[in-house]
Design an enzyme around this catalytic site. Structure first.
Site, PDB file in Angstrom:
ATOM      1  N   VAL A   9       0.775  -1.134  -0.113  1.00 27.00           N
ATOM      2  CA  VAL A   9       0.068   0.116  -0.098  1.00 27.00           C
ATOM      3  C   VAL A   9       0.881   1.228   0.128  1.00 27.00           C
ATOM      4  O   VAL A   9       0.488   2.182  -0.693  1.00 27.00           O
ATOM      5  CB  VAL A   9      -0.956   0.096   1.307  1.00 27.00           C
ATOM      6  CG1 VAL A   9      -1.906   1.129   1.185  1.00 27.00           C
ATOM      7  CG2 VAL A   9      -1.858  -1.256   1.036  1.00 27.00           C
ATOM      8  N   ARG A  39      11.037   0.041   8.681  1.00 25.95           N
ATOM      9  CA  ARG A  39      11.745  -0.735   9.558  1.00 25.95           C
ATOM     10  C   ARG A  39      13.346  -0.649   9.357  1.00 25.95           C
ATOM     11  O   ARG A  39      14.035  -0.118  10.509  1.00 25.95           O
ATOM     12  CB  ARG A  39      11.623  -2.307   9.540  1.00 25.95           C
ATOM     13  CG  ARG A  39      10.346  -2.722  10.329  1.00 25.95           C
ATOM     14  CD  ARG A  39      10.395  -4.105  10.547  1.00 25.95           C
ATOM     15  NE  ARG A  39       9.096  -4.719  10.496  1.00 25.95           N
ATOM     16  CZ  ARG A  39       8.271  -5.028   9.679  1.00 25.95           C
ATOM     17  NH1 ARG A  39       8.601  -5.246   8.575  1.00 25.95           N
ATOM     18  NH2 ARG A  39       7.078  -5.751   9.947  1.00 25.95           N
ATOM     19  N   GLU A 121     -10.674   5.628   5.450  1.00 29.65           N
ATOM     20  CA  GLU A 121     -11.508   4.972   4.197  1.00 29.65           C
ATOM     21  C   GLU A 121     -10.908   3.625   3.725  1.00 29.65           C
ATOM     22  O   GLU A 121     -11.516   2.750   3.414  1.00 29.65           O
ATOM     23  CB  GLU A 121     -11.804   6.108   3.122  1.00 29.65           C
ATOM     24  CG  GLU A 121     -12.538   5.385   2.036  1.00 29.65           C
ATOM     25  CD  GLU A 121     -14.052   5.352   2.275  1.00 29.65           C
ATOM     26  OE1 GLU A 121     -14.833   6.224   2.840  1.00 29.65           O
ATOM     27  OE2 GLU A 121     -14.546   3.934   2.421  1.00 29.65           O
ATOM     28  N   VAL A 124     -11.808  -0.531   5.121  1.00 29.54           N
ATOM     29  CA  VAL A 124     -12.843  -1.362   4.822  1.00 29.54           C
ATOM     30  C   VAL A 124     -12.719  -1.413   3.476  1.00 29.54           C
ATOM     31  O   VAL A 124     -13.150  -0.344   2.658  1.00 29.54           O
ATOM     32  CB  VAL A 124     -13.893  -0.811   5.654  1.00 29.54           C
ATOM     33  CG1 VAL A 124     -15.213  -2.023   5.185  1.00 29.54           C
ATOM     34  CG2 VAL A 124     -13.701  -0.945   7.000  1.00 29.54           C
ATOM     35  N   GLY A 126     -10.955  -1.744   1.020  1.00 29.85           N
ATOM     36  CA  GLY A 126      -9.998  -0.921   0.161  1.00 29.85           C
ATOM     37  C   GLY A 126     -10.652   0.231  -0.889  1.00 29.85           C
ATOM     38  O   GLY A 126     -10.834   1.177  -0.229  1.00 29.85           O
ATOM     39  N   LYS A 197     -13.138  -5.329  10.181  1.00 27.77           N
ATOM     40  CA  LYS A 197     -13.956  -4.415   9.123  1.00 27.77           C
ATOM     41  C   LYS A 197     -15.270  -4.178   9.671  1.00 27.77           C
ATOM     42  O   LYS A 197     -15.856  -3.051   9.492  1.00 27.77           O
ATOM     43  CB  LYS A 197     -13.848  -5.021   7.662  1.00 27.77           C
ATOM     44  CG  LYS A 197     -12.150  -4.890   7.208  1.00 27.77           C
ATOM     45  CD  LYS A 197     -12.237  -5.683   5.839  1.00 27.77           C
ATOM     46  CE  LYS A 197     -10.755  -5.673   5.419  1.00 27.77           C
ATOM     47  NZ  LYS A 197     -10.487  -6.608   4.457  1.00 27.77           N
TER      48      LYS A 197
HETATM   49  N1  LIG Z   1      -2.588  -4.843   0.958  1.00 28.87           N
HETATM   50  C1  LIG Z   1      -3.830  -4.557   0.866  1.00 28.87           C
HETATM   51  O1  LIG Z   1      -4.486  -4.592  -0.203  1.00 28.87           O
HETATM   52  C2  LIG Z   1      -4.692  -3.743   1.857  1.00 28.87           C
HETATM   53  C3  LIG Z   1      -5.953  -3.378   1.651  1.00 28.87           C
HETATM   54  C4  LIG Z   1      -6.584  -2.626   2.897  1.00 28.87           C
HETATM   55  C5  LIG Z   1      -5.880  -2.229   3.957  1.00 28.87           C
HETATM   56  N2  LIG Z   1      -4.568  -2.586   4.187  1.00 28.87           N
HETATM   57  C6  LIG Z   1      -3.792  -2.318   5.098  1.00 28.87           C
HETATM   58  O2  LIG Z   1      -2.703  -1.473   4.852  1.00 28.87           O
HETATM   59  C7  LIG Z   1      -1.595  -1.567   5.743  1.00 28.87           C
HETATM   60  C8  LIG Z   1      -0.352  -1.801   4.982  1.00 28.87           C
HETATM   61  O3  LIG Z   1      -0.514  -3.109   4.258  1.00 28.87           O
HETATM   62  P1  LIG Z   1       0.760  -3.321   3.498  1.00 28.87           P
HETATM   63  O4  LIG Z   1       0.229  -4.788   2.498  1.00 28.87           O
HETATM   64  O5  LIG Z   1       1.101  -2.321   2.422  1.00 28.87           O
HETATM   65  O6  LIG Z   1       1.658  -4.165   4.396  1.00 28.87           O
HETATM   66  P2  LIG Z   1       3.216  -4.614   3.755  1.00 28.87           P
HETATM   67  O7  LIG Z   1       3.420  -5.080   2.485  1.00 28.87           O
HETATM   68  O8  LIG Z   1       3.713  -5.712   4.921  1.00 28.87           O
HETATM   69  O9  LIG Z   1       4.303  -3.435   4.556  1.00 28.87           O
HETATM   70  C9  LIG Z   1       4.256  -2.718   5.456  1.00 28.87           C
HETATM   71  C10 LIG Z   1       5.385  -1.641   5.500  1.00 28.87           C
HETATM   72  O10 LIG Z   1       5.447  -1.141   6.817  1.00 28.87           O
HETATM   73  C11 LIG Z   1       6.760  -1.038   7.385  1.00 28.87           C
HETATM   74  N3  LIG Z   1       6.763  -1.453   8.859  1.00 28.87           N
HETATM   75  C12 LIG Z   1       6.142  -2.443   9.333  1.00 28.87           C
HETATM   76  N4  LIG Z   1       6.274  -2.394  10.943  1.00 28.87           N
HETATM   77  C13 LIG Z   1       6.934  -1.410  11.071  1.00 28.87           C
HETATM   78  C14 LIG Z   1       7.866  -0.748  11.967  1.00 28.87           C
HETATM   79  N5  LIG Z   1       7.757  -1.352  13.065  1.00 28.87           N
HETATM   80  N6  LIG Z   1       8.547   0.412  11.834  1.00 28.87           N
HETATM   81  C15 LIG Z   1       8.622   0.951  10.791  1.00 28.87           C
HETATM   82  N7  LIG Z   1       8.169   0.461   9.586  1.00 28.87           N
HETATM   83  C16 LIG Z   1       7.473  -0.579   9.692  1.00 28.87           C
HETATM   84  C17 LIG Z   1       7.459  -2.091   6.571  1.00 28.87           C
HETATM   85  O11 LIG Z   1       9.088  -1.648   6.559  1.00 28.87           O
HETATM   86  P3  LIG Z   1      10.003  -2.817   5.844  1.00 28.87           P
HETATM   87  O12 LIG Z   1       9.828  -2.471   4.325  1.00 28.87           O
HETATM   88  O13 LIG Z   1      10.970  -2.171   6.417  1.00 28.87           O
HETATM   89  O14 LIG Z   1       9.658  -4.077   6.153  1.00 28.87           O
HETATM   90  C18 LIG Z   1       6.737  -1.860   5.417  1.00 28.87           C
HETATM   91  O15 LIG Z   1       7.407  -1.121   4.391  1.00 28.87           O
HETATM   92  C19 LIG Z   1      -2.179  -2.694   6.739  1.00 28.87           C
HETATM   93  O16 LIG Z   1      -2.774  -1.980   7.866  1.00 28.87           O
HETATM   94  C20 LIG Z   1      -3.150  -3.405   5.776  1.00 28.87           C
HETATM   95  O17 LIG Z   1      -4.104  -4.164   6.996  1.00 28.87           O
HETATM   96  C21 LIG Z   1      -3.672  -3.456   3.053  1.00 28.87           C
END
Ligand SMILES: NC(=O)c1ccc[n+]([C@@H]2O[C@H](COP(=O)([O-])OP(=O)(O)OC[C@H]3O[C@@H](n4cnc5c(N)ncnc54)[C@H](OP(=O)(O)O)[C@@H]3O)[C@@H](O)[C@H]2O)c1
Length: 418
Positions: A9, A39, A121, A124, A126, A197
């Protein structure tokens, strides 16, 4: 604007902040991306100037920061970052449903105390702007019902089980191979993500902060290809539904696999697509459907929130709480519905009588009964559906049947919606 998270995201958000800069500037005025926290900021990221990479702590301390975008995920330390940003008067945009659902009450008091603005927004469904619909478009209504297919992974798995007669494990492996399921799919297939959600939807529908803790949640792991095919043969489909019913100071909130007639629009939502059915007392039933996840649909919702934050708009949460304190959440045992039960039994005399007797002892009336022909003494499915019965009665009857020596596998129990 500062972003915490550069995963699926976060990358989409950074991309859109650049690609749509002109549009966003016309909406909310000029802005600068001041940092992207991850991180390990020492590890270079494709398409991102190294000078932008930072830590969450450094980003929060940056005096230039006005809008914090939290797209890292998880409850902690995300809660700490969001709380700190709100206390410091920053606007916050998050896609994090786990955070919103598990810390609902604390976030609500923080918002009230700090006057901070929290936009969510993307949390829930997306790309579907369903929270705006509930909080803005339907504001004159009492929302009496919300039902959703809110997890694309589960809907994809159920679609493959039905269409290709795959087992749950085979369909999950297919979803993972195609990128529709995480390597660790636990939160998705257990219904936990859907419960998060539903809590967010229920909060906006009622004006009361609703936590996902204690919310009745069942996943799809126990379903078999047989159940999906039985449904198909009977004009039904199994969907993992989030169900919220509201009225009279009570709310019914539950997440579980549900048998829905194929004629219902929501049951026609297949593969990884999401859908939310909403019913307002003025508008009647409505259905919204579309992509619930993925880089650009989710980033679309996040960046839309950023634009609103830059423009100084109020976040969601316009619906006032009803007078008379928090609404009572109806215990699952009191919820009345029809039920489908699939038992695997050893075919021998007296089994059907025993099953019927146990149900009768709990006041449950059988609506239909099905058992295919099988060799005497072999294992065979025995399926029954019931007339409406309280959940507690069926749970007790199933607990009684679980001890029967003729039962060859744990029962599969699916609630039915008319
Ligand atoms: N994926 C979807 O389609 C989708 C849809 C709706 C909502 N969401 C929500 O959006 C959020 C992100 O999802 P995602 O799929 O993008 O996750 P992701 O691919 O796992 O990416 C997480 C990112 O956050 C960073 N991060 C995690 N913990 C951290 C910490 N303690 N300190 C600093 N940085 C940290 C990670 O850093 P590193 O790169 O260094 O590991 C990574 O860049 C979540 O809350 C998810 O529920 C996702």
């Amino acid at each position: 604007v500062g972003v915490i998270g550069h995963g699926g995201v976060g990358q989409g958000v950074v991309q859109l902040l650049e690609e749509r800069r002109e549009l966003l500037t016309r909406i909310g005025g000029p802005f600068t991306l001041v940092g992207v926290a991850v991180r390990d900021p020492a590890r270079p990221r494709e398409g991102l100037a190294p000078g932008l990479l930072t830590t969450p702590e450094a980003l929060l301390a940056d005096p230039r920061l006005d809008v914090l975008v939290e797209v890292a995920g998880g409850v902690e330390p995300a809660f700490r970052w969001v709380a700190e940003a709100l206390r410091r008067g920053k606007a916050v945009v998050t896609a994090n449903k786990a955070l919103l659902a598990e810390r609902a009450e604390e976030l609500e008091s923080l918002r009230r105390e700090s006057g901070g603005r929290l936009f969510c927004e993307a949390a829930v469904a997306g790309g579907l702007p369903i929270l705006q619909v509930l909080d803005r478009g339907l504001l004159a209504n009492r929302v009496v019902r919300v039902e959703g297919i809110l997890n694309g992974t589960c809907n994809f798995i159920l679609t493959r089980m039905e269409r290709e007669r795959l087992s749950f494990a085979e369909a999950l492996a297919r979803a993972q191979a195609l990128g529709f399921a995480e390597a660790d799919p636990g939160l998705d297939v257990s219904g936990g993500d859907t419960a998060h959600k539903l809590a967010v939807l229920a909060s906006l529908a009622t004006g009361h902060p609703v936590s996902s803790r204690g919310l009745f949640t069942e996943g799809i792991e126990k379903l078999t290809a047989f159940d999906l095919q039985w449904a198909e043969a009977h004009g039904l489909r199994v969907k993992l539904l989030a169900i919220g019913r509201f009225g009279g100071g009570r709310m019914e909130l539950r997440v579980h696999p549900t048998l829905v007639p194929k004629s219902h629009l929501i049951s026609q939502v297949m593969d990884e697509v999401n859908a939310v059915a909403v019913e307002g007392d003025l508008v009647g039933p409505q259905l919204y459907s579309g992509k619930g996840a993925g880089r650009l649909p989710t980033a679309s919702a996040v960046v839309g929130d950023v634009a609103q934050a830059l423009r100084g708009e109020r976040p969601l949460g316009a619906r006032p709480q009803e007078e008379g304190g928090p609404w009572r959440v109806v215990p699952m045992g009191e919820v009345v519905s029809r039920h489908y039960v699939h038992l695997e039994v050893v075919d021998r005399p007296g089994v059907v009588a025993r099953v019927a007797g146990t149900l009768a002892a709990h006041g449950i009336s059988i609506a239909s009964l099905y058992q295919p022909e099988a060799a005497h003494g072999s294992q065979v499915p025995l399926v029954f559906t019931t007339h409406p019965a309280p959940d507690a009665a069926l749970t007790r009857a199933l607990a009684g049947l679980a001890a029967e020596p003729f039962l060859a596998a744990p029962a599969v129990h699916v609630r039915m919606e008319a």
